[in-house]
Design a protein around this motif. Structure first.
Motif, PDB file in Angstrom:
ATOM      1  N   GLY A   1       0.801  -1.216   0.000  1.00 47.57           N
ATOM      2  CA  GLY A   1       0.000   0.000   0.000  1.00 47.57           C
ATOM      3  C   GLY A   1       0.833   1.264   0.000  1.00 47.57           C
ATOM      4  O   GLY A   1       0.437   2.281  -0.577  1.00 47.57           O
ATOM      5  N   ASP A   2       2.007   1.210   0.630  1.00 44.15           N
ATOM      6  CA  ASP A   2       2.875   2.393   0.689  1.00 44.15           C
ATOM      7  C   ASP A   2       3.334   2.843  -0.695  1.00 44.15           C
ATOM      8  O   ASP A   2       3.555   4.029  -0.929  1.00 44.15           O
ATOM      9  N   VAL A   3       3.501   1.891  -1.617  1.00 43.79           N
ATOM     10  CA  VAL A   3       4.066   2.225  -2.924  1.00 43.79           C
ATOM     11  C   VAL A   3       3.033   2.135  -4.049  1.00 43.79           C
ATOM     12  O   VAL A   3       3.322   2.507  -5.184  1.00 43.79           O
ATOM     13  N   ALA A   4       1.833   1.679  -3.743  1.00 45.06           N
ATOM     14  CA  ALA A   4       0.842   1.396  -4.785  1.00 45.06           C
ATOM     15  C   ALA A   4       0.528   2.609  -5.644  1.00 45.06           C
ATOM     16  O   ALA A   4       0.587   2.543  -6.881  1.00 45.06           O
ATOM     17  N   ALA A   5       0.203   3.729  -5.020  1.00 45.71           N
ATOM     18  CA  ALA A   5      -0.176   4.919  -5.783  1.00 45.71           C
ATOM     19  C   ALA A   5       0.988   5.400  -6.643  1.00 45.71           C
ATOM     20  O   ALA A   5       0.802   5.787  -7.812  1.00 45.71           O
ATOM     21  N   ARG A   6       2.192   5.377  -6.075  1.00 39.70           N
ATOM     22  CA  ARG A   6       3.374   5.824  -6.814  1.00 39.70           C
ATOM     23  C   ARG A   6       3.647   4.921  -8.018  1.00 39.70           C
ATOM     24  O   ARG A   6       3.932   5.392  -9.122  1.00 39.70           O
ATOM     25  N   ALA A   7       3.551   3.624  -7.813  1.00 41.01           N
ATOM     26  CA  ALA A   7       3.850   2.673  -8.892  1.00 41.01           C
ATOM     27  C   ALA A   7       2.796   2.731  -9.992  1.00 41.01           C
ATOM     28  O   ALA A   7       3.126   2.796 -11.183  1.00 41.01           O
ATOM     29  N   ILE A   8       1.525   2.725  -9.596  1.00 37.29           N
ATOM     30  CA  ILE A   8       0.459   2.771 -10.600  1.00 37.29           C
ATOM     31  C   ILE A   8       0.501   4.103 -11.347  1.00 37.29           C
ATOM     32  O   ILE A   8       0.322   4.150 -12.572  1.00 37.29           O
ATOM     33  N   GLY A   9       0.770   5.194 -10.619  1.00 43.59           N
ATOM     34  CA  GLY A   9       0.867   6.499 -11.263  1.00 43.59           C
ATOM     35  C   GLY A   9       2.000   6.562 -12.272  1.00 43.59           C
ATOM     36  O   GLY A   9       1.852   7.098 -13.374  1.00 43.59           O
ATOM     37  N   ALA A  10       3.171   6.011 -11.894  1.00 47.95           N
ATOM     38  CA  ALA A  10       4.309   5.996 -12.817  1.00 47.95           C
ATOM     39  C   ALA A  10       3.997   5.138 -14.032  1.00 47.95           C
ATOM     40  O   ALA A  10       4.322   5.502 -15.172  1.00 47.95           O
ATOM     41  N   GLY A  11       3.349   3.989 -13.803  1.00 46.53           N
ATOM     42  CA  GLY A  11       2.974   3.134 -14.920  1.00 46.53           C
ATOM     43  C   GLY A  11       1.971   3.809 -15.838  1.00 46.53           C
ATOM     44  O   GLY A  11       2.046   3.678 -17.071  1.00 46.53           O
ATOM     45  N   ALA A  12       1.035   4.565 -15.250  1.00 43.61           N
ATOM     46  CA  ALA A  12       0.064   5.297 -16.060  1.00 43.61           C
ATOM     47  C   ALA A  12       0.753   6.374 -16.898  1.00 43.61           C
ATOM     48  O   ALA A  12       0.405   6.584 -18.071  1.00 43.61           O
ATOM     49  N   ALA A  13       1.735   7.058 -16.310  1.00 48.29           N
ATOM     50  CA  ALA A  13       2.497   8.056 -17.064  1.00 48.29           C
ATOM     51  C   ALA A  13       3.221   7.407 -18.240  1.00 48.29           C
ATOM     52  O   ALA A  13       3.289   7.970 -19.340  1.00 48.29           O
ATOM     53  N   VAL A  14       3.758   6.206 -18.005  1.00 49.29           N
ATOM     54  CA  VAL A  14       4.402   5.459 -19.091  1.00 49.29           C
ATOM     55  C   VAL A  14       3.380   5.153 -20.186  1.00 49.29           C
ATOM     56  O   VAL A  14       3.662   5.287 -21.380  1.00 49.29           O
ATOM     57  N   GLY A  15       2.181   4.740 -19.776  1.00 49.44           N
ATOM     58  CA  GLY A  15       1.139   4.435 -20.748  1.00 49.44           C
ATOM     59  C   GLY A  15       0.790   5.629 -21.617  1.00 49.44           C
ATOM     60  O   GLY A  15       0.641   5.506 -22.836  1.00 49.44           O
ATOM     61  N   LEU A  16       0.672   6.803 -21.003  1.00 51.17           N
ATOM     62  CA  LEU A  16       0.369   8.013 -21.763  1.00 51.17           C
ATOM     63  C   LEU A  16       1.510   8.363 -22.718  1.00 51.17           C
ATOM     64  O   LEU A  16       1.281   8.756 -23.862  1.00 51.17           O
ATOM     65  N   LEU A  17       2.750   8.204 -22.242  1.00 50.30           N
ATOM     66  CA  LEU A  17       3.904   8.471 -23.094  1.00 50.30           C
ATOM     67  C   LEU A  17       3.944   7.516 -24.282  1.00 50.30           C
ATOM     68  O   LEU A  17       4.157   7.928 -25.431  1.00 50.30           O
ATOM     69  N   LEU A  18       3.738   6.243 -24.017  1.00 42.22           N
ATOM     70  CA  LEU A  18       3.791   5.259 -25.093  1.00 42.22           C
ATOM     71  C   LEU A  18       2.663   5.465 -26.098  1.00 42.22           C
ATOM     72  O   LEU A  18       2.864   5.299 -27.302  1.00 42.22           O
ATOM     73  N   ALA A  19       1.471   5.818 -25.600  1.00 42.02           N
ATOM     74  CA  ALA A  19       0.354   6.090 -26.507  1.00 42.02           C
ATOM     75  C   ALA A  19       0.666   7.294 -27.395  1.00 42.02           C
ATOM     76  O   ALA A  19       0.355   7.300 -28.596  1.00 42.02           O
TER      77      ALA A  19
END
Length: 276
Positions: free
Chosen positions: A109-127
């Protein structure tokens, strides 16, 4: 952020009976987790009618044969990673839960928001980069077609479970740990591997992650040079981020980052369908 030094405990099948049993329990837990992703892949392939007809083989037999390769890769990744990862400081919350009963959810839980947020940023960049590559003919023609809403929804289990869990077990737990271990041994194998070992290992693993997506692309279109460059580059960029989370946090953080990327992909796909 918690950094754990490599442990000298036996991470392999050698040693005492207790050490071998501990190794098998840790590896078995991760293998079972990865099989959930393999099952989602099989279900998706079966439900979407993507299985080829093979004379002399039933549909079930063809399905099981198609899952042999990912299952074998998962098994190798888990066995190698369970041995190598502790020695290079790559952790797994699931492994720690099996080994000593440490709860998974608080640290996850401590890292969930950070990890999912970073992954989402990657998704937007890749798109965004995919839009740039499209005019260059880098996107296979079939892949350029708009999927139906049902196809998008059907892809969710395999994206989240196979991509987010199984691929991370194979690539980050298995390959990254092994490559880092080789680099660590080559540099003396005394202290916990630092950036000079881990960044090249992350880069090599990310490149292999990108190359590993080429067979899927070849199945929907011709592998032109531009298509190869697009596929390898875009997936490798994601692989670098997932590898960083595995190194600096734990395997499960890399899984969440990977899932975050697919959350964006699924959301964008649904928006495309809705607006078409």
């Amino acid at each position: 952020m918690t950094i754990h030094a490599p442990t000298d405990e036996s991470a392999g099948p050698g040693g005492t009976d207790a050490e071998r049993w501990s190794y098998l329990r840790r590896a078995g837990a991760l293998f079972g987790l990865g099989l959930v992703g393999v099952a989602s892949l099989g279900a998706t392939v079966a439900l979407t009618g993507a299985l080829p007809a093979v004379p002399g083989f039933s549909t079930l037999a063809v399905l099981l044969l198609s899952l042999l390769t990912p299952t074998a890769l998962l098994l190798v990744g888990v066995l190698v990673g369970t041995r190598a990862a502790p020695r290079v400081g790559i952790r797994s919350l699931v492994v720690e839960r099996v080994a000593d009963g440490t709860p998974v959810l608080p640290e996850l839980g401590d890292v969930a928001a950070r990890a999912i947020g970073a992954g989402a940023a990657v998704g937007l960049l890749l798109a965004s980069l995919d839009v740039v590559f499209a005019p260059l003919g880098a996107t296979p023609a079939v892949a350029q077609g708009r999927p139906t809403l049902l196809e998008v929804l059907a892809s969710i289990p395999v994206r989240f479970l196979y991509g987010g869990i199984t691929e991370e077990l194979i690539l980050r737990w298995g390959v990254l740990s092994a490559v880092a271990w080789v680099g660590w041994r080559a540099t003396g194998g005394v202290r916990r591997p630092g950036p000079t070992v881990m960044w090249p290992a992350i880069g090599i693993t990310a490149l292999l992650f990108g190359l590993g997506h080429l067979p899927a692309i070849s199945g929907v279109g011709s592998l032109t040079m531009s298509a190869v460059a697009r596929t390898v580059l875009l997936n490798a960029l994601g692989g670098v981020v997932y590898g960083w989370f595995a190194w600096r946090y734990h395997l499960e953080a890399a899984m969440l980052a990977h899932v975050g990327t697919h959350i964006v992909f699924v959301t964008l796909s649904i928006l495309v369908v809705a607006l078409s």
